[in-house]
Enzyme design. Structure first.
Site, PDB file in Angstrom:
ATOM      1  N   GLU A  13       9.376  -3.994  13.214  1.00 51.16           N
ATOM      2  CA  GLU A  13       9.044  -2.932  12.252  1.00 51.16           C
ATOM      3  C   GLU A  13       7.723  -2.302  12.700  1.00 51.16           C
ATOM      4  O   GLU A  13       6.683  -2.965  12.695  1.00 51.16           O
ATOM      5  CB  GLU A  13       8.897  -3.505  10.838  1.00 51.16           C
ATOM      6  CG  GLU A  13       8.569  -2.417   9.821  1.00 51.16           C
ATOM      7  CD  GLU A  13       8.363  -2.935   8.398  1.00 51.16           C
ATOM      8  OE1 GLU A  13       7.694  -3.969   8.214  1.00 51.16           O
ATOM      9  OE2 GLU A  13       8.859  -2.276   7.466  1.00 51.16           O
TER      10      GLU A  13
ATOM     11  N   PHE B 281       0.810  -1.231   0.000  1.00 52.23           N
ATOM     12  CA  PHE B 281       0.000   0.000   0.000  1.00 52.23           C
ATOM     13  C   PHE B 281       0.837   1.271   0.000  1.00 52.23           C
ATOM     14  O   PHE B 281       0.349   2.332  -0.388  1.00 52.23           O
ATOM     15  CB  PHE B 281      -0.938   0.023   1.228  1.00 52.23           C
ATOM     16  CG  PHE B 281      -0.264   0.450   2.504  1.00 52.23           C
ATOM     17  CD1 PHE B 281      -0.074   1.800   2.794  1.00 52.23           C
ATOM     18  CD2 PHE B 281       0.210  -0.483   3.417  1.00 52.23           C
ATOM     19  CE1 PHE B 281       0.563   2.198   3.968  1.00 52.23           C
ATOM     20  CE2 PHE B 281       0.839  -0.096   4.588  1.00 52.23           C
ATOM     21  CZ  PHE B 281       1.022   1.250   4.861  1.00 52.23           C
TER      22      PHE B 281
ATOM     23  N   SER C 177       5.251  -6.974   3.480  1.00 48.71           N
ATOM     24  CA  SER C 177       5.826  -7.278   4.796  1.00 48.71           C
ATOM     25  C   SER C 177       6.640  -8.577   4.727  1.00 48.71           C
ATOM     26  O   SER C 177       6.395  -9.435   3.860  1.00 48.71           O
ATOM     27  CB  SER C 177       4.704  -7.408   5.813  1.00 48.71           C
ATOM     28  OG  SER C 177       3.791  -8.389   5.375  1.00 48.71           O
TER      29      SER C 177
ATOM     30  N   GLU D 188      -5.010  -3.981  -2.007  1.00 45.74           N
ATOM     31  CA  GLU D 188      -6.443  -3.698  -1.987  1.00 45.74           C
ATOM     32  C   GLU D 188      -6.751  -2.415  -1.204  1.00 45.74           C
ATOM     33  O   GLU D 188      -7.856  -1.895  -1.263  1.00 45.74           O
ATOM     34  CB  GLU D 188      -7.211  -4.887  -1.396  1.00 45.74           C
ATOM     35  CG  GLU D 188      -6.880  -5.257   0.052  1.00 45.74           C
ATOM     36  CD  GLU D 188      -5.638  -6.156   0.197  1.00 45.74           C
ATOM     37  OE1 GLU D 188      -4.698  -6.018  -0.600  1.00 45.74           O
ATOM     38  OE2 GLU D 188      -5.624  -6.967   1.146  1.00 45.74           O
TER      39      GLU D 188
ATOM     40  N   CYS E 299       9.629   1.742   3.476  1.00 43.13           N
ATOM     41  CA  CYS E 299      10.521   0.631   3.822  1.00 43.13           C
ATOM     42  C   CYS E 299      11.941   1.138   4.001  1.00 43.13           C
ATOM     43  O   CYS E 299      12.795   0.416   4.497  1.00 43.13           O
ATOM     44  CB  CYS E 299      10.466  -0.447   2.759  1.00 43.13           C
ATOM     45  SG  CYS E 299      11.169   0.086   1.218  1.00 43.13           S
TER      46      CYS E 299
ATOM     47  N   LYS F 270      -1.127  -7.094  -9.393  1.00 44.05           N
ATOM     48  CA  LYS F 270      -2.127  -7.245  -8.321  1.00 44.05           C
ATOM     49  C   LYS F 270      -1.736  -6.237  -7.244  1.00 44.05           C
ATOM     50  O   LYS F 270      -0.882  -6.505  -6.399  1.00 44.05           O
ATOM     51  CB  LYS F 270      -2.102  -8.682  -7.781  1.00 44.05           C
ATOM     52  CG  LYS F 270      -3.359  -9.153  -7.080  1.00 44.05           C
ATOM     53  CD  LYS F 270      -3.760  -8.377  -5.849  1.00 44.05           C
ATOM     54  CE  LYS F 270      -2.889  -8.576  -4.649  1.00 44.05           C
ATOM     55  NZ  LYS F 270      -3.212  -7.605  -3.545  1.00 44.05           N
TER      56      LYS F 270
HETATM   57  P1  NAD Z   1       1.437  -6.660   3.101  1.00 56.57           P
HETATM   58  O1  NAD Z   1       2.451  -7.744   3.216  1.00 56.57           O
HETATM   59  O2  NAD Z   1       0.315  -6.647   4.071  1.00 56.57           O
HETATM   60  O3  NAD Z   1       0.744  -6.705   1.637  1.00 56.57           O
HETATM   61  C1  NAD Z   1       1.520  -6.713   0.461  1.00 56.57           C
HETATM   62  C2  NAD Z   1       0.745  -7.433  -0.636  1.00 56.57           C
HETATM   63  O4  NAD Z   1       0.525  -8.793  -0.240  1.00 56.57           O
HETATM   64  C3  NAD Z   1      -0.632  -6.833  -0.909  1.00 56.57           C
HETATM   65  O5  NAD Z   1      -0.851  -6.823  -2.295  1.00 56.57           O
HETATM   66  C4  NAD Z   1      -1.590  -7.778  -0.185  1.00 56.57           C
HETATM   67  O6  NAD Z   1      -2.844  -7.875  -0.830  1.00 56.57           O
HETATM   68  C5  NAD Z   1      -0.867  -9.110  -0.236  1.00 56.57           C
HETATM   69  N1  NAD Z   1      -1.096  -9.937   0.952  1.00 56.57           N
HETATM   70  C6  NAD Z   1      -1.343  -9.512   2.216  1.00 56.57           C
HETATM   71  N2  NAD Z   1      -1.457 -10.562   3.053  1.00 56.57           N
HETATM   72  C7  NAD Z   1      -1.282 -11.682   2.300  1.00 56.57           C
HETATM   73  C8  NAD Z   1      -1.260 -13.071   2.612  1.00 56.57           C
HETATM   74  N3  NAD Z   1      -1.473 -13.518   3.843  1.00 56.57           N
HETATM   75  N4  NAD Z   1      -1.048 -13.933   1.603  1.00 56.57           N
HETATM   76  C9  NAD Z   1      -0.824 -13.491   0.345  1.00 56.57           C
HETATM   77  N5  NAD Z   1      -0.831 -12.182   0.003  1.00 56.57           N
HETATM   78  C10 NAD Z   1      -1.047 -11.284   0.966  1.00 56.57           C
HETATM   79  O7  NAD Z   1       2.235  -5.272   3.117  1.00 56.57           O
HETATM   80  P2  NAD Z   1       1.645  -3.798   3.203  1.00 56.57           P
HETATM   81  O8  NAD Z   1       1.114  -3.574   4.574  1.00 56.57           O
HETATM   82  O9  NAD Z   1       0.768  -3.523   2.036  1.00 56.57           O
HETATM   83  O10 NAD Z   1       2.984  -2.940   2.991  1.00 56.57           O
HETATM   84  C11 NAD Z   1       3.859  -2.587   4.024  1.00 56.57           C
HETATM   85  C12 NAD Z   1       5.042  -3.523   4.111  1.00 56.57           C
HETATM   86  O11 NAD Z   1       5.741  -3.552   2.869  1.00 56.57           O
HETATM   87  C13 NAD Z   1       6.069  -3.076   5.143  1.00 56.57           C
HETATM   88  O12 NAD Z   1       6.530  -4.200   5.835  1.00 56.57           O
HETATM   89  C14 NAD Z   1       7.171  -2.468   4.306  1.00 56.57           C
HETATM   90  O13 NAD Z   1       8.445  -2.469   4.912  1.00 56.57           O
HETATM   91  C15 NAD Z   1       7.137  -3.339   3.107  1.00 56.57           C
HETATM   92  N6  NAD Z   1       7.748  -2.702   1.956  1.00 56.57           N
HETATM   93  C16 NAD Z   1       8.956  -3.170   1.540  1.00 56.57           C
HETATM   94  C17 NAD Z   1       9.599  -2.560   0.472  1.00 56.57           C
HETATM   95  C18 NAD Z   1      10.938  -3.038   0.015  1.00 56.57           C
HETATM   96  O14 NAD Z   1      11.383  -2.619  -1.035  1.00 56.57           O
HETATM   97  N7  NAD Z   1      11.606  -3.914   0.749  1.00 56.57           N
HETATM   98  C19 NAD Z   1       8.992  -1.490  -0.186  1.00 56.57           C
HETATM   99  C20 NAD Z   1       7.746  -1.052   0.260  1.00 56.57           C
HETATM  100  C21 NAD Z   1       7.123  -1.680   1.338  1.00 56.57           C
END
Ligand code: NAD
Length: 492
Positions: free
Chosen positions: A385, A152, A229, A179, A284, A176
């Protein structure tokens, strides 16, 4: 767009959604207002998208690279022309300030620019006469259908870490998005469709876990790019491997900045505060922890406290606002809980951003900048985090202690150092275990022509997003060894 409207998917060049698919409300984090609804697509929508992409791949891979990039040149122009409108959408659904939204989009467009160099970037290599009269070539070919699953916090930039390279190298692509912020991807794909890109080369599927599982499991999908994450990154990586797929999965972070006593404290404070509280700490590459060395402790803590308490928090479209809300009420509640846990660990809450409000925005997810001093190095808070505007401080006696501390931690996304000593900078750069390193910088975000190099629990895979890594990730190498008997070569 009305509040009740459900966003469509984009499959095979057509905007559509199934009536029997559930949808969820997408809220403005500053107001709590529902902006739009996102369909929670599942295996059936993914299968249709994958089939359409596989069909389009047959002719897209035969389209010469110089022709493929013409769509990206047109795309870049459209992104520039619509930058302001897309940035407003990012602010409305993600909460960050308008300046931050514009900035992330710029970084995304950079990737479109780099991918326009694909005819040179994806060149192979060859040797004549590896044996007498025998030549050998290495050529790069696209994989087929590939997908990206994005988080997000950068709805404009992160899809563009993948999309331009994937299609420029001749693949067909499924995005994808999160959401929580689906409208920005709707924008990105609508503009791409305006370039006349052939149907099926890019598809947009909205959804959550079900859509992710279906993408990773689908036999036509050959590679998976993921950002989110760490627990989900680890899960997607393992599942991709189990299904025999290439995967690059970028995860979470706990980025440490080291402050040496010789650092320019005014500059360090300003830059570190921008890193820690910019995008409400939901980056991040946010500095979330400072390790001060020796005498840096007192001066840095005082100046950070002043900076944290004077930051202007509010609605991201309002003039002069420096920090927006966090993404959801659940996220706000989690941050409150973690600050409460820090208090139980004996941490001093120097600036407390809980229970604060913004006049006229009662429905917003407000957490103000928060400063925690004296984190126990092995406590939960120093290792979790938080993903909010909460910055922690802990103290050591030497640069070597600080590096040892960072290297003992699970994450390795970024580490920063503030100093005026070249020797200290070199030691840090050489020894620290993090994939992105900043010297007198707070957000060491690689330009599009460098890889975004997370390490350790911040990344699962080998080839990172962006630049030459992206070209390698989205192509497979084919080696051809050939002999063409010829009178002439026998004579000489
Ligand atoms: P998230 O892991 O909740 O969601 C990321 C994606 O995974 C979304 O598209 C979501 O729909 C999907 N998803 C969520 N839960 C899932 C599951 N159980 N099974 C399969 N798919 C699932 O992350 P977020 O809250 O949207 O974003 C924040 C996180 O992203 C933070 O931890 C941040 O550090 C990380 N991030 C990392 C980078 C990087 O380059 N390393 C860059 C941006 C964000």
């Amino acid at each position: 767009m009305t509040a009740a409207q459900t966003l469509p998917n984009f499959i095979g060049g057509t905007w559509s959604w199934s009536e029997d698919v559930e949808s969820i409300g997408v809220t403005n984090p500053a107001t709590g207002e529902i902006l739009v609804r996102a369909p929670m697509s599942g295996a059936s929508e993914v299968a249709t998208a994958a089939a359409s992409a596989a069909k389009a791949f047959r002719s897209w891979r035969r389209t010469p690279a110089p022709d493929r990039i013409q769509f990206l040149f047109a795309y870049k122009t459209l992104l520039e022309e619509n930058l302001e409108a897309i940035a407003r959408t990012i602010t409305l659904e993600c909460g960050k300030t308008l300046a931050e939204s514009r900035g992330e989009l710029r970084r995304g467009i950079e990737n479109v620019e780099v991918a326009c160099g694909i005819p040179s970037l994806m060149q192979g290599c060859n040797n004549e006469d590896i044996a007498r009269g025998i030549d050998e070539h290495m050529i790069r070919q696209p994989l087929g259908v590939v997908c990206a699953i994005t988080p997000f916090n950068f709805p404009g930039m992160i899809p563009l870490w993948f999309l331009p390279y994937a299609i420029a190298t001749g693949n067909c692509f499924i995005i994808k998005p999160s959401e929580k912020v689906p409208q920005t991807s709707d924008w990105l794909v609508r503009l791409l469709a305006q370039t006349g890109l052939p149907d099926g080369v890019v598809q947009l599927i909205h959804g959550g876990k079900d859509a992710v599982d279906a993408l990773v499991e689908h036999p036509a999908v050959r590679a998976v790019s993921f950002v989110g994450s760490t627990p989900v990154a680890r899960y997607v990586y393992a599942k991709s491997a189990a299904h025999g797929k290439r995967a690059q999965c970028q995860g979470g972070a706990k980025n440490t900045v080291v402050i040496l006593p010789d650092a320019n404290m005014d500059m360090a404070t300003r830059i570190v505060a921008d890193s820690a509280f910019g995008c409400a700490g939901q980056r991040c590459l946010a500095n979330s922890l400072a390790v001060t060395v020796g005498e840096a402790r007192n001066s840095f803590c005082e100046t950070m406290a002043d900076t944290a308490s004077s930051r202007r928090v509010g609605f991201g479209l309002d003039e002069g606002v420096q920090m927006g809300p966090v993404i959801t009420g659940a996220s706000k509640a989690r941050i409150h809980r973690l600050v409460g846990m820090a208090e139980k660990e004996g941490v001093n809450v120097v600036v407390d951003g809980r229970d604060r409000s913004v006049a006229g925005f009662d429905g917003g997810n407000w957490v103000f900048p928060t400063l925690l001093d004296g984190l126990p190095p092995d406590g939960d808070i120093a290792n979790t985090e938080i993903f909010g505007p909460v910055f922690g401080l802990l103290h050591v006696d030497s640069l070597s202690d600080a590096i040892r501390y960072i290297n003992g931690k699970a994450y390795g996304n970024m580490a920063c150092l503030f100093t005026e000593s070249g020797a200290a900078a070199r030691q840090f750069r050489y020894e620290v275990e993090a994939g992105n390193v900043g010297i007198n910088l707070g957000v060491a975000a690689p330009m599009a022509f460098f890889p975004f190099s997370g390490w350790k629990d911040s990344f699962f895979g080998t080839l990172h997003a962006q630049g030459k890594h992206a070209i390698e990730f989205y192509t497979r190498t084919k080696v051809v060894v050939e002999r063409w008997p010829h009178e002439w070569s026998r004579v000489f």
